[in-house]
Design a protein around this motif. Structure first.
Motif, PDB file in Angstrom:
ATOM      1  N   SER A 151       0.853  -1.192   0.000  1.00  4.09           N
ATOM      2  CA  SER A 151       0.000   0.000   0.000  1.00  4.09           C
ATOM      3  C   SER A 151       0.884   1.235   0.000  1.00  4.09           C
ATOM      4  CB  SER A 151      -0.904   0.012   1.238  1.00  4.09           C
ATOM      5  OG  SER A 151      -1.662  -1.171   1.326  1.00  4.09           O
ATOM      6  N   LYS A 152       0.730   2.086  -0.998  1.00  5.09           N
ATOM      7  CA  LYS A 152       1.586   3.251  -1.131  1.00  5.09           C
ATOM      8  C   LYS A 152       1.208   4.322  -0.120  1.00  5.09           C
ATOM      9  CE  LYS A 152       3.452   6.428  -4.598  1.00  5.09           C
ATOM     10  NZ  LYS A 152       3.477   6.804  -6.026  1.00  5.09           N
ATOM     11  N   HIS A 153       2.217   4.818   0.614  1.00  4.17           N
ATOM     12  CA  HIS A 153       2.020   5.902   1.571  1.00  4.17           C
ATOM     13  C   HIS A 153       2.639   7.200   1.064  1.00  4.17           C
ATOM     14  CE1 HIS A 153       1.646   8.035   5.336  1.00  4.17           C
ATOM     15  NE2 HIS A 153       2.953   8.236   5.381  1.00  4.17           N
ATOM     16  N   GLU A 194       7.599   5.172   0.410  1.00  2.44           N
ATOM     17  CA  GLU A 194       7.155   4.408   1.576  1.00  2.44           C
ATOM     18  C   GLU A 194       5.910   3.593   1.254  1.00  2.44           C
ATOM     19  OE1 GLU A 194       8.456   6.805   5.521  1.00  2.44           O
ATOM     20  OE2 GLU A 194       6.778   7.649   4.394  1.00  2.44           O
ATOM     21  N   TYR A 195       5.955   2.329   1.689  1.00  2.00           N
ATOM     22  CA  TYR A 195       4.831   1.414   1.484  1.00  2.00           C
ATOM     23  C   TYR A 195       4.577   0.615   2.764  1.00  2.00           C
ATOM     24  CZ  TYR A 195       4.800   2.068  -3.608  1.00  2.00           C
ATOM     25  OH  TYR A 195       4.693   2.591  -4.877  1.00  2.00           O
ATOM     26  N   ASN A 196       3.323   0.283   2.965  1.00  2.00           N
ATOM     27  CA  ASN A 196       2.972  -0.699   3.982  1.00  2.00           C
ATOM     28  C   ASN A 196       2.894  -2.060   3.303  1.00  2.00           C
ATOM     29  OD1 ASN A 196       2.139  -1.805   6.456  1.00  2.00           O
ATOM     30  ND2 ASN A 196      -0.019  -1.644   5.864  1.00  2.00           N
ATOM     31  N   ILE A 197       3.267  -3.094   4.029  1.00  2.00           N
ATOM     32  CA  ILE A 197       3.194  -4.451   3.494  1.00  2.00           C
ATOM     33  C   ILE A 197       2.226  -5.255   4.351  1.00  2.00           C
ATOM     34  CG2 ILE A 197       5.225  -5.155   4.827  1.00  2.00           C
ATOM     35  CD1 ILE A 197       5.847  -7.118   2.560  1.00  2.00           C
ATOM     36  N   SER A 198       1.314  -5.965   3.687  1.00  2.00           N
ATOM     37  CA  SER A 198       0.324  -6.758   4.411  1.00  2.00           C
ATOM     38  C   SER A 198      -0.016  -8.008   3.604  1.00  2.00           C
ATOM     39  CB  SER A 198      -0.943  -5.933   4.682  1.00  2.00           C
ATOM     40  OG  SER A 198      -1.537  -5.522   3.463  1.00  2.00           O
ATOM     41  N   GLY A 199      -0.708  -8.934   4.276  1.00  2.00           N
ATOM     42  CA  GLY A 199      -1.114 -10.176   3.637  1.00  2.00           C
ATOM     43  C   GLY A 199      -1.000 -11.340   4.588  1.00  2.00           C
ATOM     44  N   SER A 215       5.103   1.837  11.334  1.00  2.00           N
ATOM     45  CA  SER A 215       6.252   2.213  10.512  1.00  2.00           C
ATOM     46  C   SER A 215       6.092   1.624   9.125  1.00  2.00           C
ATOM     47  CB  SER A 215       7.548   1.703  11.148  1.00  2.00           C
ATOM     48  OG  SER A 215       8.661   2.053  10.348  1.00  2.00           O
ATOM     49  N   TYR A 216       6.544   2.366   8.121  1.00  2.00           N
ATOM     50  CA  TYR A 216       6.479   1.895   6.741  1.00  2.00           C
ATOM     51  C   TYR A 216       7.845   1.394   6.289  1.00  2.00           C
ATOM     52  CZ  TYR A 216       2.050   4.425   6.618  1.00  2.00           C
ATOM     53  OH  TYR A 216       0.784   4.855   6.881  1.00  2.00           O
ATOM     54  N   LEU A 217       7.847   0.624   5.211  1.00  2.00           N
ATOM     55  CA  LEU A 217       9.095   0.230   4.565  1.00  2.00           C
ATOM     56  C   LEU A 217       9.444   1.250   3.494  1.00  2.00           C
ATOM     57  CD1 LEU A 217       8.662  -3.622   4.051  1.00  2.00           C
ATOM     58  CD2 LEU A 217      10.034  -2.464   5.764  1.00  2.00           C
ATOM     59  N   SER A 226      14.267  -0.918   3.254  1.00  2.00           N
ATOM     60  CA  SER A 226      14.723  -0.663   4.615  1.00  2.00           C
ATOM     61  C   SER A 226      13.541  -0.448   5.541  1.00  2.00           C
ATOM     62  CB  SER A 226      15.653   0.560   4.661  1.00  2.00           C
ATOM     63  OG  SER A 226      14.990   1.717   4.186  1.00  2.00           O
ATOM     64  N   GLY A 227      13.751  -0.827   6.793  1.00  2.00           N
ATOM     65  CA  GLY A 227      12.751  -0.631   7.827  1.00  2.00           C
ATOM     66  C   GLY A 227      13.344   0.181   8.950  1.00  2.00           C
ATOM     67  N   GLN A 228      12.494   0.876   9.690  1.00  2.00           N
ATOM     68  CA  GLN A 228      12.975   1.738  10.753  1.00  2.00           C
ATOM     69  C   GLN A 228      12.174   1.503  12.013  1.00  2.00           C
ATOM     70  OE1 GLN A 228      14.223   5.916   9.903  1.00  2.00           O
ATOM     71  NE2 GLN A 228      12.544   6.463  11.277  1.00  2.00           N
ATOM     72  N   GLY A 229      12.844   1.513  13.143  1.00  2.00           N
ATOM     73  CA  GLY A 229      12.170   1.327  14.418  1.00  2.00           C
ATOM     74  C   GLY A 229      12.900   2.046  15.534  1.00  2.00           C
ATOM     75  N   THR A 230      12.252   2.209  16.675  1.00  2.00           N
ATOM     76  CA  THR A 230      12.840   2.943  17.790  1.00  2.00           C
ATOM     77  C   THR A 230      12.681   2.137  19.076  1.00  2.00           C
ATOM     78  OG1 THR A 230      12.331   5.065  16.768  1.00  2.00           O
ATOM     79  CG2 THR A 230      12.791   5.078  19.135  1.00  2.00           C
ATOM     80  N   ALA A 231      13.762   2.091  19.852  1.00  2.00           N
ATOM     81  CA  ALA A 231      13.724   1.461  21.178  1.00  2.00           C
ATOM     82  C   ALA A 231      14.743   2.156  22.064  1.00  2.00           C
ATOM     83  CB  ALA A 231      14.030  -0.024  21.081  1.00  2.00           C
ATOM     84  N   GLY A 232      14.389   2.395  23.306  1.00  2.00           N
ATOM     85  CA  GLY A 232      15.308   3.041  24.233  1.00  2.00           C
ATOM     86  C   GLY A 232      15.788   4.394  23.775  1.00  2.00           C
TER      87      GLY A 232
END
Length: 378
Positions: free
Chosen positions: A81-83, A87-92, A103-105, A118-124
């Motif tokens: 799904s185009k954002h 950037e795209y969301n992936i589902s299925g 977060s989008y890819l 690439s994917g992005q995420g946050t922790a700490g």
């Protein structure tokens, strides 16, 4: 003519390659190993801790070859799904990336038509960007890896639109006769996407279960997504049973008695991605071929888990081992005397599906299946 040839030469090289053209169904293939993404769980893409600084990719694995492991696997179909421009969301198949991690890819195309993902995420308090890669891991199956820098050929991906070459088709499990008709090929199915039925593929679900019979209903134009069902195929191979994927459908499976299972992820690199549905022979029947060659939901003697992307029929404890698939459930039970026989009988079977012979002569009192009908012998 010279101007025409010159204009062709000036076209971007990207036009020669399949590429993302907006929201739709795609497969993702590594350009180096030729392995494809498949979804094996619904938990993914989260950064574990600030100290490890990694992105969890255990919900995916990579498989090949196409005809054997990919063409027939609904978990290989990604809806992108185009954002934004990149950037795209992936589902299925039960997985929705954005719903999980908000977060989008990022898909960025290179000059030769391949993409980095690439994917992005946050922790700490630490935000990380990781590129998805394959590896030199040999064989038909491998885990998805990640990298922060120094990208090589293993980090480049083809985005394959679903078409006649990169098709989706059904690979039948067995051959059986439905309700006395000629034997055809069958397999069960549970997919997130709808598809259009055609001359070679028909779709069915179960609307009623009674007296050892399961009443079947046909979906005549299209099969809706997120619907457990089974399909009838004329061909023995996936390439003979291609279908067109649909974005939506008005078809409905009203009062469907079947239950679907997306995942059967038993042994994976990440233990948190173990996702299985245990098979219970007392309360579950799976699509199969009865001893007399007829299509039925049967008790399995070999299953430990319900296979991924398939369905089963829930039943009460004490149900027959074999539940025949029929277009209409018989109104009642035929009562005969043990001394009576019927001409042209096709066989006598126990409720468990064991063939007992061609005649009811000499049988003890009880209930049997005679010529496909439940019969009481007195």
């Amino acid at each position: 003519m010279k101007k025409f040839l010159l204009s062709l030469l000036l076209l971007s090289p990207l036009t020669l390659y399949a590429q993302l053209s907006g929201s739709g169904y795609y497969r993702i293939q590594n350009s180096k190993t030729e392995r494809y993404f498949v979804m094996v769980d619904d938990t993914a893409w989260v950064v574990a801790t600030a100290s490890t600084q990694d992105v969890n990719t255990g919900a995916f694995k990579l498989v090949k070859p196409f005809e054997e492991y990919v063409a027939t696997n609904p978990a290989s179909i990604c809806y992108l799904s185009k954002h934004s421009n990149t950037e795209y969301n992936i589902s299925g198949q039960g997985l929705d990336l954005y719903a999980r991690v908000q977060s989008y890819l990022s898909f960025r195309q290179r000059s030769n038509g391949t993409y980095t993902i690439s994917g992005q995420g946050t922790a700490g308090g630490v935000t990380l960007a990781k590129y998805l890669t394959d590896s030199s891991w040999r064989g038909d199956s491998a885990p998805v890896k990640t990298a922060e820098r120094n990208l090589d050929d293993y980090a480049y991906w083809w985005i394959r639109p679903i078409n006649d070459k990169y098709y989706f088709g059904f690979k039948p499990e067995f051959k059986a006769s439905m309700d006395g008709a000629d034997s055809l090929y069958y397999t069960s199915m549970y997919a997130s996407f709808p598809f259009v039925v055609n001359d070679n593929v028909k779709a069915y679900y179960i609307s009623e279960v009674s007296n050892g019979y399961a009443k079947v209903r046909e979906l005549t134009s299209a099969a809706p997504g997120v619907t457990p069902l089974f399909v009838e195929c004329k061909g023995a191979t996936a390439s003979e049973n291609k279908v067109t994927l649909a974005l939506s459908t008005s078809a409905k499976a009203t009062s469907n008695k079947l239950k679907g299972v997306y995942f059967c992820n038993d042994v994976e690199a990440y233990t948190e991605h173990r996702n299985v549905t245990a098979y219970n022979p007392n309360t579950m029947r799976v699509l199969g071929r009865a001893a007399d060659g007829r299509l039925a939901f049967v008790k399995s003697s070999s299953l430990t888990y319900i296979p991924a992307n398939s369905c089963y029929l829930p039943v009460p404890v004490g149900s027959p081992d074999v539940i025949y698939v029929v277009k209409s459930i018989p109104d009642g039970i035929e009562v005969v005397k043990a001394s009576e026989t019927k001409a042209k009988q096709r066989g006598v079977y126990s409720l468990g599906g064991q063939r007992l012979g061609d005649s009811i002569e000499g049988l003890q009192k009880g209930i049997y299946i005679v010529d496909g009908r439940k019969t009481v012998v007195k």
